[in-house]
Motif scaffolding. Structure first.
Motif, mmCIF file in Angstrom:
data_model
loop_
_atom_site.group_PDB
_atom_site.id
_atom_site.type_symbol
_atom_site.label_atom_id
_atom_site.label_comp_id
_atom_site.label_asym_id
_atom_site.label_seq_id
_atom_site.Cartn_x
_atom_site.Cartn_y
_atom_site.Cartn_z
ATOM 1 N N LYS A 289 0.822 -1.204 0.000
ATOM 2 C CA LYS A 289 0.000 0.000 0.000
ATOM 3 C C LYS A 289 0.863 1.265 0.000
ATOM 4 O O LYS A 289 0.610 2.208 -0.765
ATOM 5 C CB LYS A 289 -0.927 0.002 1.227
ATOM 6 N N LEU A 290 1.893 1.271 0.859
ATOM 7 C CA LEU A 290 2.760 2.441 0.952
ATOM 8 C C LEU A 290 3.575 2.625 -0.327
ATOM 9 O O LEU A 290 3.696 3.749 -0.846
ATOM 10 C CB LEU A 290 3.697 2.301 2.153
ATOM 11 N N ALA A 291 4.130 1.535 -0.847
ATOM 12 C CA ALA A 291 4.937 1.623 -2.062
ATOM 13 C C ALA A 291 4.123 2.157 -3.234
ATOM 14 O O ALA A 291 4.593 2.989 -4.018
ATOM 15 C CB ALA A 291 5.523 0.252 -2.404
ATOM 16 N N ARG A 292 2.889 1.683 -3.365
ATOM 17 C CA ARG A 292 2.036 2.144 -4.467
ATOM 18 C C ARG A 292 1.645 3.612 -4.297
ATOM 19 O O ARG A 292 1.612 4.378 -5.267
ATOM 20 C CB ARG A 292 0.791 1.269 -4.556
ATOM 21 N N ARG A 293 1.363 4.006 -3.055
ATOM 22 C CA ARG A 293 0.982 5.390 -2.816
ATOM 23 C C ARG A 293 2.116 6.350 -3.198
ATOM 24 O O ARG A 293 1.864 7.481 -3.647
ATOM 25 C CB ARG A 293 0.610 5.572 -1.348
ATOM 26 N N LEU A 294 3.357 5.914 -3.044
ATOM 27 C CA LEU A 294 4.489 6.797 -3.289
ATOM 28 C C LEU A 294 5.041 6.703 -4.714
ATOM 29 O O LEU A 294 6.023 7.371 -5.051
ATOM 30 C CB LEU A 294 5.611 6.484 -2.291
ATOM 31 N N GLU A 295 4.416 5.898 -5.561
ATOM 32 C CA GLU A 295 4.885 5.743 -6.944
ATOM 33 C C GLU A 295 4.982 7.063 -7.710
ATOM 34 O O GLU A 295 5.946 7.247 -8.481
ATOM 35 C CB GLU A 295 3.974 4.762 -7.692
ATOM 36 N N PRO A 296 4.063 8.028 -7.550
ATOM 37 C CA PRO A 296 4.170 9.266 -8.337
ATOM 38 C C PRO A 296 5.424 10.083 -8.053
ATOM 39 O O PRO A 296 5.765 10.968 -8.855
ATOM 40 C CB PRO A 296 2.911 10.050 -7.925
ATOM 41 N N TYR A 297 6.134 9.772 -6.959
ATOM 42 C CA TYR A 297 7.276 10.604 -6.569
ATOM 43 C C TYR A 297 8.618 10.011 -7.006
ATOM 44 O O TYR A 297 9.672 10.531 -6.661
ATOM 45 C CB TYR A 297 7.242 10.824 -5.053
ATOM 46 N N THR A 298 8.555 8.944 -7.787
ATOM 47 C CA THR A 298 9.745 8.354 -8.402
ATOM 48 C C THR A 298 10.874 8.204 -7.388
ATOM 49 O O THR A 298 11.967 8.770 -7.525
ATOM 50 C CB THR A 298 10.229 9.198 -9.598
ATOM 51 N N LEU A 299 10.624 7.441 -6.350
ATOM 52 C CA LEU A 299 11.641 7.178 -5.341
ATOM 53 C C LEU A 299 12.752 6.299 -5.915
ATOM 54 O O LEU A 299 12.513 5.450 -6.780
ATOM 55 C CB LEU A 299 11.019 6.488 -4.129
ATOM 56 N N ALA A 300 13.948 6.497 -5.407
ATOM 57 C CA ALA A 300 15.073 5.653 -5.816
ATOM 58 C C ALA A 300 14.917 4.250 -5.256
ATOM 59 O O ALA A 300 15.310 3.266 -5.880
ATOM 60 C CB ALA A 300 16.391 6.265 -5.338
ATOM 61 N N TYR A 301 14.340 4.162 -4.053
ATOM 62 C CA TYR A 301 14.122 2.859 -3.433
ATOM 63 C C TYR A 301 13.286 3.021 -2.173
ATOM 64 O O TYR A 301 13.200 4.102 -1.582
ATOM 65 C CB TYR A 301 15.445 2.181 -3.058
ATOM 66 N N LEU A 302 12.663 1.929 -1.773
ATOM 67 C CA LEU A 302 12.003 1.777 -0.489
ATOM 68 C C LEU A 302 12.783 0.681 0.233
ATOM 69 O O LEU A 302 12.800 -0.465 -0.204
ATOM 70 C CB LEU A 302 10.543 1.391 -0.684
ATOM 71 N N GLU A 303 13.434 1.035 1.328
ATOM 72 C CA GLU A 303 14.418 0.154 1.962
ATOM 73 C C GLU A 303 13.852 -0.530 3.208
ATOM 74 O O GLU A 303 13.231 0.110 4.059
ATOM 75 C CB GLU A 303 15.646 0.986 2.351
ATOM 76 N N ASP A 304 14.069 -1.836 3.301
ATOM 77 C CA ASP A 304 13.784 -2.606 4.512
ATOM 78 C C ASP A 304 12.388 -2.362 5.074
ATOM 79 O O ASP A 304 12.215 -2.154 6.287
ATOM 80 C CB ASP A 304 14.844 -2.321 5.585
ATOM 81 N N THR A 305 11.387 -2.407 4.226
ATOM 82 C CA THR A 305 10.013 -2.276 4.714
ATOM 83 C C THR A 305 9.606 -3.489 5.540
ATOM 84 O O THR A 305 8.724 -3.392 6.397
ATOM 85 C CB THR A 305 9.030 -2.101 3.558
ATOM 86 N N ILE A 306 10.222 -4.641 5.263
ATOM 87 C CA ILE A 306 10.090 -5.819 6.116
ATOM 88 C C ILE A 306 11.490 -6.383 6.312
ATOM 89 O O ILE A 306 12.445 -5.975 5.635
ATOM 90 C CB ILE A 306 9.163 -6.900 5.513
ATOM 91 N N ALA A 307 11.657 -7.298 7.260
ATOM 92 C CA ALA A 307 12.966 -7.893 7.516
ATOM 93 C C ALA A 307 13.447 -8.677 6.297
ATOM 94 O O ALA A 307 12.649 -9.277 5.569
ATOM 95 C CB ALA A 307 12.888 -8.809 8.734
ATOM 96 N N TRP A 308 14.760 -8.700 6.094
ATOM 97 C CA TRP A 308 15.328 -9.276 4.876
ATOM 98 C C TRP A 308 15.047 -10.771 4.758
ATOM 99 O O TRP A 308 14.991 -11.318 3.643
ATOM 100 C CB TRP A 308 16.832 -9.035 4.824
ATOM 101 N N GLN A 309 14.875 -11.469 5.896
ATOM 102 C CA GLN A 309 14.734 -12.931 5.852
ATOM 103 C C GLN A 309 13.488 -13.393 5.104
ATOM 104 O O GLN A 309 13.448 -14.522 4.608
ATOM 105 C CB GLN A 309 14.667 -13.497 7.280
ATOM 106 N N TRP A 310 12.474 -12.522 4.998
ATOM 107 C CA TRP A 310 11.223 -12.905 4.356
ATOM 108 C C TRP A 310 11.347 -12.713 2.837
ATOM 109 O O TRP A 310 10.717 -11.856 2.237
ATOM 110 C CB TRP A 310 10.065 -12.094 4.922
ATOM 111 N N ILE A 311 12.167 -13.561 2.232
ATOM 112 C CA ILE A 311 12.561 -13.358 0.838
ATOM 113 C C ILE A 311 11.376 -13.488 -0.118
ATOM 114 O O ILE A 311 11.226 -12.682 -1.048
ATOM 115 C CB ILE A 311 13.697 -14.330 0.472
#
Length: 475
Positions: A289-311
């Motif tokens: 939800k957050l990633a989609r909401r921020l799509e218009p702002y052309t972010l370079a990345y969204l980092e570590d929104t969840i822990a890395w182990q949940w591949i």
């Protein structure tokens, strides 16, 4: 005429040789009549004999733990029988004992055999700060090897792809979107940084009614405030993995978080890559939800929104949005997690921290493997100048590198640790050092001034000289 010129040059060369031989304290006749060994010794008398790499041995390892740069960081010094020392660091906020326990495994060994030693100590590394001991020792070995051979570390890795390494500046946060953006503009953009990261998390909106659900379950007793995501107390929100908090973001909450990004983009523009970090602890659906909401702002990345182990969960997030995803700062080793992430194309970019990943060469291995998988590599970093310049060498030697984090942009204590005229920042980049080893000198007086209350200044550590276990992992 050409023949005569050659004859004149030969005569000049001969006279110069006779003159230099006499000045060296050994006449030509004596030189020619001396034993062959003496002739060799005299002919090489001007060669730098400070290091004989094949005869190097590790004789000691000591620690000086500093703070205020901004985090507590144990600095490692590995000494040798030839007076050459190499420096590394346990990753920020790590335990110095992660490194000290390795001392008995490396004493007496040639530090130039970096990969050989790494394979001996690798089993004692793990994810997060637990990788800091192995990574710091590996870094110190490369520093030693470069000094022994008189070359910068990047050269030992196969050379460099770039003469300068791009930096991204970490956040200059605030609770108000407009103040946040103005600070970033003044302290980052106006200073010349060309890439930025901002921390915006659900903690910024937690006190606004109707923005989040289930936060009261994660409030201290007698309070209704969401606990900090940085809490180190077991059982508190900061220590509960993302899928298990069951915190959700409402439309009102998304609006409030979006406002931070919108104001930032309105202030700094779109030319500068802008990443997002420390969003809080919530599961896949909220991340999407957050990633989609921020799509218009052309972010370079969204980092570590969840822990890395949940591949597999990461892959679901990545496939659900055009906002690029990135993780990796807490992963130890290529085979420890990066390989699966890259093979599954679970994120758009990898983000190792050299202080957890296994050191300089392992970070390059991760970058090289990511390149084969079509992924770029950012580098995380938040420690001392030692880890910073180690990361610079790894970045210089890795083709798919994008940018390195500089966490201590405004920290004078951090800059005081560098004693010579080494350039850290030049219009958004750091020049790759050309001096041997990591390529800079530490200011020992500044280290003494920033020692923790518990730490001495590289005090002896004889209690760590002897191994107390049988380390083989197989029978």
């Amino acid at each position: 005429m050409k023949k005569n010129n050659k004859s004149d040059k030969k005569g000049t060369d001969r006279r110069d040789f006779l003159k230099k031989a006499g000045m060296g304290g050994l006449g030509l006749g004596s030189l020619l009549m001396a034993p062959y060994r003496n002739q060799i010794e005299h002919a090489t008398s001007r060669v730098n004999r400070n290091s004989a790499p094949s005869d190097l041995e590790i004789t000691d390892m000591r620690i000086a733990e500093i703070d205020g740069i901004p985090f507590r960081t144990p600095i490692i010094r590995i000494d040798t029988n030839q007076g050459i020392s190499g420096f590394g660091e346990v990753r920020d906020a790590g335990d110095p004992r992660y490194a000290l326990m390795l001392k008995s495994r490396i004493l007496g060994k040639n530090p130039c055999n970096v990969e050989k030693i790494f394979k001996i100590i690798r089993q004692f590394g793990h994810h997060g700060r637990q990788g800091g001991g192995v990574s710091g020792v590996e870094t110190a070995l490369w520093d030693l090897t470069g000094k022994a051979y008189g070359v910068p570390v990047y050269q030992l890795l196969g050379g460099k792809y770039r003469d300068r390494v791009r930096l991204y500046a970490d956040t200059a946060g605030a609770d108000d979107p407009h103040i946040f953006a103005k600070r970033m503009q003044k302290t980052r953009v106006d200073k010349g940084y060309t890439a930025l990261k901002m921390d915006i998390g659900i903690g910024l909106v937690a006190d606004i009614p109707g923005t989040l659900t289930n936060t009261h379950a994660h409030a201290p007793v007698g309070s209704r405030d969401l606990q900090s995501q940085y809490s180190g107390t077991p059982g508190e929100y900061g220590q509960i993995d993302h899928p298990f908090t069951r915190v959700q973001i409402t439309e009102k909450g998304l609006d409030a978080l979006e406002e931070y990004v919108k104001v930032m983009r309105d202030t700094i523009g779109y030319e500068i890559p802008l990443g997002i970090d420390h969003t809080g602890h919530f599961d896949v659906d909220e991340a999407i939800k957050l990633a989609r909401r921020l799509e218009p702002y052309t972010l370079a990345y969204l980092e570590d929104t969840i822990a890395w182990q949940w591949i597999d969960k990461w892959k679901e997030i990545t496939n659900s949005t055009t906002t690029p995803t990135m993780t990796g700062e807490d992963i130890f080793g290529l085979e420890g997690g990066f390989k699966e992430i890259i093979d599954k194309q679970a994120v758009n970019m990898v983000h190792p921290d050299l202080g957890s990943a296994g050191g300089i060469l392992e970070t390059k291995r991760i970058g090289d493997y990511a390149e084969q998988g079509g992924l770029a590599m950012y580098l995380h970093y938040a420690g001392s100048p030692i880890g910073f310049f180690a990361s610079v060498h790894a970045a210089a030697a890795t083709q798919n590198f994008v940018a390195l984090e500089h966490h201590s942009v405004e920290n004078d204590n951090w800059y005081s640790l560098i004693s010579d005229d080494t350039v850290v920042f030049d219009e958004g980049y750091v020049p790759v050092p050309e001096k041997p080893g990591l390529g800079f000198e530490l200011n020992m007086e500044a280290i003494k001034e920033n020692l923790t209350d518990e730490s001495g200044f590289f005090e002896p550590t004889p209690e760590w000289n002897e191994a107390r276990s049988w380390d083989r992992l197989w029978s």
